[in-house]
Design an enzyme around this catalytic site. Structure first.
Site, PDB file in Angstrom:
ATOM      1  N   ASN A   8      10.408  -6.906  -8.294  1.00 28.09           N
ATOM      2  CA  ASN A   8       9.795  -6.189  -6.792  1.00 28.09           C
ATOM      3  C   ASN A   8       8.977  -6.997  -5.882  1.00 28.09           C
ATOM      4  OD1 ASN A   8      10.143  -4.675  -4.428  1.00 28.09           O
ATOM      5  ND2 ASN A   8       9.292  -2.747  -6.112  1.00 28.09           N
ATOM      6  N   LYS A  10       7.886  -6.585  -2.805  1.00 22.93           N
ATOM      7  CA  LYS A  10       7.353  -5.355  -2.332  1.00 22.93           C
ATOM      8  C   LYS A  10       7.214  -6.402  -0.347  1.00 22.93           C
ATOM      9  CE  LYS A  10       5.565  -3.216  -5.366  1.00 22.93           C
ATOM     10  NZ  LYS A  10       4.764  -1.620  -5.513  1.00 22.93           N
ATOM     11  N   HIS A  93      12.938   3.608  -5.501  1.00 20.43           N
ATOM     12  CA  HIS A  93      11.429   3.280  -5.440  1.00 20.43           C
ATOM     13  C   HIS A  93      10.593   4.282  -5.040  1.00 20.43           C
ATOM     14  CE1 HIS A  93       7.782   0.844  -5.885  1.00 20.43           C
ATOM     15  NE2 HIS A  93       7.954   0.584  -6.718  1.00 20.43           N
ATOM     16  N   GLU A  95       7.694   3.880  -3.045  1.00 14.90           N
ATOM     17  CA  GLU A  95       7.320   3.758  -1.977  1.00 14.90           C
ATOM     18  C   GLU A  95       8.397   4.605  -1.005  1.00 14.90           C
ATOM     19  OE1 GLU A  95       6.321  -0.197  -2.741  1.00 14.90           O
ATOM     20  OE2 GLU A  95       4.518   0.579  -4.146  1.00 14.90           O
ATOM     21  N   GLU A 163       9.428   3.977 -13.970  1.00 14.78           N
ATOM     22  CA  GLU A 163       8.817   3.847 -13.442  1.00 14.78           C
ATOM     23  C   GLU A 163       7.619   5.119 -12.665  1.00 14.78           C
ATOM     24  OE1 GLU A 163       9.049  -0.086 -11.288  1.00 14.78           O
ATOM     25  OE2 GLU A 163       9.894   1.433  -9.335  1.00 14.78           O
ATOM     26  N   GLY A 169       1.188  -0.100  -9.354  1.00 10.77           N
ATOM     27  CA  GLY A 169       0.274  -1.111  -8.937  1.00 10.77           C
ATOM     28  C   GLY A 169      -1.279   0.005  -9.084  1.00 10.77           C
ATOM     29  N   SER A 204       2.579  -1.879 -13.042  1.00 18.37           N
ATOM     30  CA  SER A 204       1.512  -2.471 -13.931  1.00 18.37           C
ATOM     31  C   SER A 204       1.878  -3.300 -15.539  1.00 18.37           C
ATOM     32  CB  SER A 204       0.362  -1.619 -14.118  1.00 18.37           C
ATOM     33  OG  SER A 204       0.408  -1.057 -13.123  1.00 18.37           O
TER      34      SER A 204
HETATM   35  C1  PEP Z   1       6.356  -1.922  -8.839  1.00 18.12           C
HETATM   36  O1  PEP Z   1       6.093  -1.933  -7.387  1.00 18.12           O
HETATM   37  O2  PEP Z   1       8.286  -1.319  -8.891  1.00 18.12           O
HETATM   38  C2  PEP Z   1       5.676  -1.892  -9.544  1.00 18.12           C
HETATM   39  C3  PEP Z   1       6.304  -1.322 -10.461  1.00 18.12           C
HETATM   40  O3  PEP Z   1       4.768  -2.699  -9.032  1.00 18.12           O
HETATM   41  P1  PEP Z   1       3.287  -3.070 -10.212  1.00 18.12           P
HETATM   42  O4  PEP Z   1       4.093  -3.618 -11.478  1.00 18.12           O
HETATM   43  O5  PEP Z   1       2.566  -3.775  -9.289  1.00 18.12           O
HETATM   44  O6  PEP Z   1       2.126  -1.628 -10.813  1.00 18.12           O
END
Ligand code: PEP
Length: 240
Positions: A8, A10, A93, A95, A163, A169, A204
């Site tokens: 992803n 973003k 997601h 976000e 997630e 993040g 992460s």
């Molecule tokens: C994501 O944006 O779906 C995500 C898992 O980000 P990160 O790996 O940076 O935590």
């Protein structure tokens, strides 16, 4: 179940940066031990489409609208993603849910539309830290699955990305025990609902924790944000 490693991006990577990434990534993509799926920003989708042609790399959009065309200023069309050769749409997601107010009802319509076009929805679910600390994780995930898949076709492919919001993040990865327990819960909820789907972990994921996390029960791969922006770190994760 075949593994899936999804990226992803973003709101990162211009079309030029996208082309440059894939030119390098294609040289190492054969090392991946599962399917590779990238979600570039909408404006870079065409660059991705041109550069990954003929490779083992799939791509899709980070979001779509619930109509394929019309007077919907600023939205993305899943139909156009399909025309570009995209195969997936990332839906729900955290976000999108938190910053753009997406509800489970809207998400259910996006899942249904995506499937109706022959694309694969990658539905994101996850609890906040507050919900985990209040021991509401199971209930939150069950609700997101029940509502988000309310209009989904069980006979068509779908991918779930678990997630935990507190791990996205933040550098705070869920422990292997938390991943094992929660993925088993998600698997059981899906089975009870009559769905069979790969369940990816996201939050992460880095080259140094991917090897342990992939061994946990019902982990079919990863959805990766930050560590997917560099060729080296993403291919290390995708080759576990
Ligand atoms: C994501 O944006 O779906 C995500 C898992 O980000 P990160 O790996 O940076 O935590």
């Amino acid at each position: 179940m075949k593994k899936i490693f999804a990226a992803n991006w973003k709101l990162f990577k211009s079309p030029t940066e996208t082309r440059n990434f894939f030119k390098s990534f294609k040289e190492v993509s054969a090392k991946a031990t599962g399917d590779l799926v990238f979600f570039p920003s909408a404006i870079s989708l065409e660059a991705a489409s041109e550069t990954v042609k003929g490779s083992n790399i799939a791509f899709g959009a980070q979001n779509c609208y619930v109509q394929v065309q019309g007077a919907f200023t600023g939205e993305n069309s899943a139909q156009i993603v399909k025309e570009l050769g995209g195969q997936y749409i990332l839906i729900g997601h955290s976000e999108r849910r938190q910053l753009f107010g997406e509800t489970d009802a809207l998400i259910a319509d996006k899942v249904a539309l995506t499937q109706s076009l022959g694309l694969i929805p990658m539905l994101c679910i996850g609890e906040t830290l507050q919900e985990r600390e209040a021991t509401h994780t199971f209930r939150v995930l069950e609700t997101q699955l029940l509502l988000g898949l309310a209009k989904a076709d069980k006979a068509k492919p779908i991918v779930i990305a678990y997630e935990p919001v507190w791990a996205i993040g933040t550098g705070k990865v869920a422990t292997p025990e938390q991943v094992a327990e929660t993925h088993t819960d998600v698997h059981n909820i899906l089975t009870k609902m009559g769905f069979t789907a790969p369940i990816l972990y996201g939050g992460s994921v880095k080259p140094d924790n991917a090897g342990t996390l992939i061994k946990q029960p019902h982990v079919s791969g990863f959805l990766v944000g930050g560590a997917s922006l560099e060729v080296d770190s993403f291919i290390k994760i995708a080759s576990v």
